[in-house]
Design a protein around this motif. Structure first.
Motif, PDB file in Angstrom:
ATOM      1  N   UNK A 191       5.098   7.409   1.825  1.00 19.69           N
ATOM      2  CA  UNK A 191       5.914   6.203   1.882  1.00 19.69           C
ATOM      3  C   UNK A 191       5.159   5.003   1.347  1.00 19.69           C
ATOM      4  N   UNK A 192       5.649   3.836   1.703  1.00 20.82           N
ATOM      5  CA  UNK A 192       5.056   2.578   1.251  1.00 20.82           C
ATOM      6  C   UNK A 192       5.040   1.609   2.423  1.00 20.82           C
ATOM      7  N   UNK A 193       3.946   0.884   2.579  1.00 20.84           N
ATOM      8  CA  UNK A 193       3.826  -0.138   3.616  1.00 20.84           C
ATOM      9  C   UNK A 193       3.557  -1.495   2.972  1.00 20.84           C
ATOM     10  N   UNK A 194       4.324  -2.483   3.401  1.00 20.13           N
ATOM     11  CA  UNK A 194       4.078  -3.873   2.988  1.00 20.13           C
ATOM     12  C   UNK A 194       3.361  -4.569   4.133  1.00 20.13           C
ATOM     13  N   UNK A 195       2.212  -5.171   3.818  1.00 18.84           N
ATOM     14  CA  UNK A 195       1.426  -5.925   4.799  1.00 18.84           C
ATOM     15  C   UNK A 195       1.470  -7.406   4.441  1.00 18.84           C
ATOM     16  N   UNK A 196       1.475  -8.262   5.475  1.00 20.00           N
ATOM     17  CA  UNK A 196       1.361  -9.700   5.198  1.00 20.00           C
ATOM     18  C   UNK A 196       0.510 -10.373   6.273  1.00 20.00           C
ATOM     19  N   UNK A 197      -0.103 -11.460   5.881  1.00 25.51           N
ATOM     20  CA  UNK A 197      -0.949 -12.232   6.801  1.00 25.51           C
ATOM     21  C   UNK A 197      -0.952 -13.684   6.325  1.00 25.51           C
ATOM     22  N   UNK A 198      -1.332 -14.554   7.214  1.00 25.20           N
ATOM     23  CA  UNK A 198      -1.385 -15.971   6.870  1.00 25.20           C
ATOM     24  C   UNK A 198      -2.505 -16.210   5.845  1.00 25.20           C
ATOM     25  N   UNK A 199      -2.171 -16.965   4.828  1.00 22.30           N
ATOM     26  CA  UNK A 199      -3.183 -17.272   3.822  1.00 22.30           C
ATOM     27  C   UNK A 199      -4.311 -18.120   4.388  1.00 22.30           C
ATOM     28  N   UNK A 200      -4.050 -18.751   5.533  1.00 22.16           N
ATOM     29  CA  UNK A 200      -5.087 -19.580   6.148  1.00 22.16           C
ATOM     30  C   UNK A 200      -6.118 -18.732   6.866  1.00 22.16           C
ATOM     31  N   UNK A 226      -1.079  -2.135  -4.779  1.00 21.71           N
ATOM     32  CA  UNK A 226      -0.674  -3.178  -5.709  1.00 21.71           C
ATOM     33  C   UNK A 226      -1.772  -4.232  -5.811  1.00 21.71           C
ATOM     34  N   UNK A 227      -1.998  -4.702  -7.055  1.00 23.81           N
ATOM     35  CA  UNK A 227      -3.008  -5.732  -7.319  1.00 23.81           C
ATOM     36  C   UNK A 227      -4.415  -5.264  -6.961  1.00 23.81           C
ATOM     37  N   UNK A 228      -4.616  -3.935  -7.046  1.00 27.33           N
ATOM     38  CA  UNK A 228      -5.953  -3.357  -6.821  1.00 27.33           C
ATOM     39  C   UNK A 228      -6.524  -3.725  -5.467  1.00 27.33           C
ATOM     40  N   UNK A 229      -5.677  -3.856  -4.473  1.00 31.25           N
ATOM     41  CA  UNK A 229      -6.154  -4.114  -3.122  1.00 31.25           C
ATOM     42  C   UNK A 229      -6.344  -5.577  -2.799  1.00 31.25           C
ATOM     43  N   UNK A 230      -5.936  -6.467  -3.688  1.00 30.90           N
ATOM     44  CA  UNK A 230      -6.093  -7.893  -3.439  1.00 30.90           C
ATOM     45  C   UNK A 230      -4.859  -8.450  -2.733  1.00 30.90           C
ATOM     46  N   UNK A 231      -5.092  -9.265  -1.718  1.00 33.42           N
ATOM     47  CA  UNK A 231      -3.999  -9.980  -1.052  1.00 33.42           C
ATOM     48  C   UNK A 231      -3.579 -11.144  -1.943  1.00 33.42           C
ATOM     49  N   UNK A 232      -2.274 -11.264  -2.189  1.00 38.93           N
ATOM     50  CA  UNK A 232      -1.811 -12.309  -3.093  1.00 38.93           C
ATOM     51  C   UNK A 232      -0.558 -12.975  -2.543  1.00 38.93           C
ATOM     52  N   UNK A 233      -0.362 -14.259  -2.824  1.00 34.66           N
ATOM     53  CA  UNK A 233       0.918 -14.906  -2.506  1.00 34.66           C
ATOM     54  C   UNK A 233       1.968 -14.439  -3.506  1.00 34.66           C
ATOM     55  N   UNK A 281       0.844  -1.191   0.000  1.00 33.98           N
ATOM     56  CA  UNK A 281       0.000   0.000   0.000  1.00 33.98           C
ATOM     57  C   UNK A 281       0.882   1.245   0.000  1.00 33.98           C
ATOM     58  N   UNK A 282       1.013   1.943  -1.138  1.00 32.47           N
ATOM     59  CA  UNK A 282       1.733   3.217  -1.145  1.00 32.47           C
ATOM     60  C   UNK A 282       0.846   4.329  -0.594  1.00 32.47           C
ATOM     61  N   UNK A 283       1.389   5.184   0.233  1.00 36.37           N
ATOM     62  CA  UNK A 283       0.679   6.414   0.604  1.00 36.37           C
ATOM     63  C   UNK A 283       1.496   7.561   0.001  1.00 36.37           C
ATOM     64  N   UNK A 284       1.107   7.896  -1.239  1.00 40.97           N
ATOM     65  CA  UNK A 284       1.862   8.830  -2.066  1.00 40.97           C
ATOM     66  C   UNK A 284       0.906   9.843  -2.677  1.00 40.97           C
ATOM     67  N   UNK A 285       1.449  10.698  -3.573  1.00 38.25           N
ATOM     68  CA  UNK A 285       0.608  11.657  -4.283  1.00 38.25           C
ATOM     69  C   UNK A 285      -0.346  10.962  -5.236  1.00 38.25           C
ATOM     70  N   UNK A 286       0.018   9.751  -5.673  1.00 42.38           N
ATOM     71  CA  UNK A 286      -0.864   8.957  -6.535  1.00 42.38           C
ATOM     72  C   UNK A 286      -1.185   7.673  -5.783  1.00 42.38           C
ATOM     73  N   UNK A 287      -2.272   7.664  -5.030  1.00 42.61           N
ATOM     74  CA  UNK A 287      -2.631   6.540  -4.170  1.00 42.61           C
ATOM     75  C   UNK A 287      -3.067   5.340  -5.004  1.00 42.61           C
TER      76      UNK A 287
END
Length: 357
Positions: free
Chosen positions: A348-357, A323-330, A314-320
């Motif tokens: 800036x930019x934030x990388x989020x992750x979570x268990x696919x389960x 990535x992948x249109x908001x879809x969580x992907x492996x 999720x970038x928080x930039x001048x052009x919000x």
């Protein structure tokens, strides 16, 4: 007014036509001449009066084109921007906008107290050390513009949010990084961790015009004592300097002893994070205005205790844009985010992750 002058000119031309140039007497011929001349003068005055405003605008625009850039270049950047913002934003506090856009105080005429990166690339690697624990390695490079005289890179750390705002607005040197720690205990550990974890590299031009590249390498830097804080940042009376740590690096020390540095053209920072709790996110933000080309996240060795992770950038930039249109992907390859966008302080930019389960 222009209409009145035009009517008067028409009357004069009419009188001249009635009298004619070949009148039988001297006085008729003189009257014709006076009426014709008066008509010409009045017609010219009518045209001039009607065209005065377009001519004024044309003259002002031309003078602005000729003298404007020279006048602006003769003023400090802060003066130029501070005179413009109230016209657009109104009479409010513009301090955050000024320092954010300029990348520094902007009080020096040559802009040497501002820092702007015309091209920034960043690469982050995050991996699992053991269940619930991960470590990170980051490297980012700024290709600098506007930094000519400043050769100090200053690292600030505090747990006080107000001090963090003062660092952004009131620092003396444009090249800096700011770290927010959790509490006073973390602040006490800050100097040791920075010295253990940060490497610096530069590209510089010497007085002969030759460009030299120094790869990132360990650099201990110098701890700034409390009595010299005022040389690095102006703190208000309602904050405690004890809540701030400052470490400064003289980038000229990275240059060859036989070279006289003319400009610092790029700065590379490499930082290794010690193993810590897997928090599920990683954030990087711009310290000063940066045109960010690409940001890469290598998370191929980041795993949960069971199964696999899925990710979202999720970038928080001048052009919000997410990535992948908001879809969580492996992911099975490094995530490369092609931003090609300006980031101001706070972006800036934030990388989020979570268990696919």
């Amino acid at each position: 007014m222009a209409v009145g002058l035009a009517v008067a000119a028409a009357v004069c031309f009419g009188v001249a036509a009635v009298m004619g140039p070949d009148g039988p007497s001297f006085w008729l011929r003189l009257g014709y001449l006076v009426a014709a001349c008066a008509g010409v003068v009045l017609l010219i005055a009518a045209v001039a009066w009607a065209a005065r405003r377009p001519l004024e605008r044309l003259l002002v625009d031309r003078l602005t084109e000729l003298a404007g850039p020279s006048l602006i270049q003769a003023m400090p950047p802060r003066t130029v921007l501070a005179s413009l913002l109230p016209w657009i934003y109104g009479e409010t506090d513009h301090e955050d906008v000024l320092t954010g856009v300029l990348g520094g105080a902007g009080r020096d005429l040559d802009g040497s107290d501002t820092a702007v990166s015309r091209s920034t690339t960043a690469h982050f690697r995050i991996w699992t050390v053991e269940d619930g624990v991960c470590a990170s390695e980051a490297e980012w490079t700024h290709e600098l513009s506007g930094v000519r005289k400043s050769h100090k890179f200053v690292v600030f750390a505090t747990h006080d949010e107000q001090i963090g705002a003062l660092v952004a607005q009131q620092r003396r040197f444009p090249l800096f990084e700011y770290f927010r720690v959790l509490d006073e205990d973390d602040l006490g550990d800050f100097i040791r961790r920075v010295r253990d974890q940060i490497e610096l590299g530069i590209t510089y031009t010497d007085t002969s015009g030759r460009v030299h590249v120094v790869p990132p390498r360990p650099f201990a830097g110098e701890v700034v004592p409390l009595r010299r804080f005022r040389d690095y940042v102006t703190l208000s009376d309602d904050v405690s300097p004890d809540d701030l740590c400052i470490l400064q690096f003289d980038l000229w020390e990275l240059a060859d002893d036989d070279h006289v540095v003319q400009t610092i053209d790029s700065l590379t920072i490499r930082a290794t994070g010690t193993p810590g709790a897997d928090l599920g996110f990683y954030t990087w933000s711009a310290p000063h205005p940066c045109f960010v080309r690409t940001i890469t996240f290598d998370v191929r060795d980041l795993f949960p205790p069971q199964g696999a992770y899925e990710f979202l950038v999720v970038p928080f930039t001048l052009t919000q844009q997410a990535l992948n249109s908001g879809d969580w992907t492996p992911v099975h390859e490094p995530i490369v985010l092609q931003l090609d966008s300006w980031l101001l302080p706070g972006h800036g930019v934030t990388l989020l992750w979570r268990s696919a389960a």
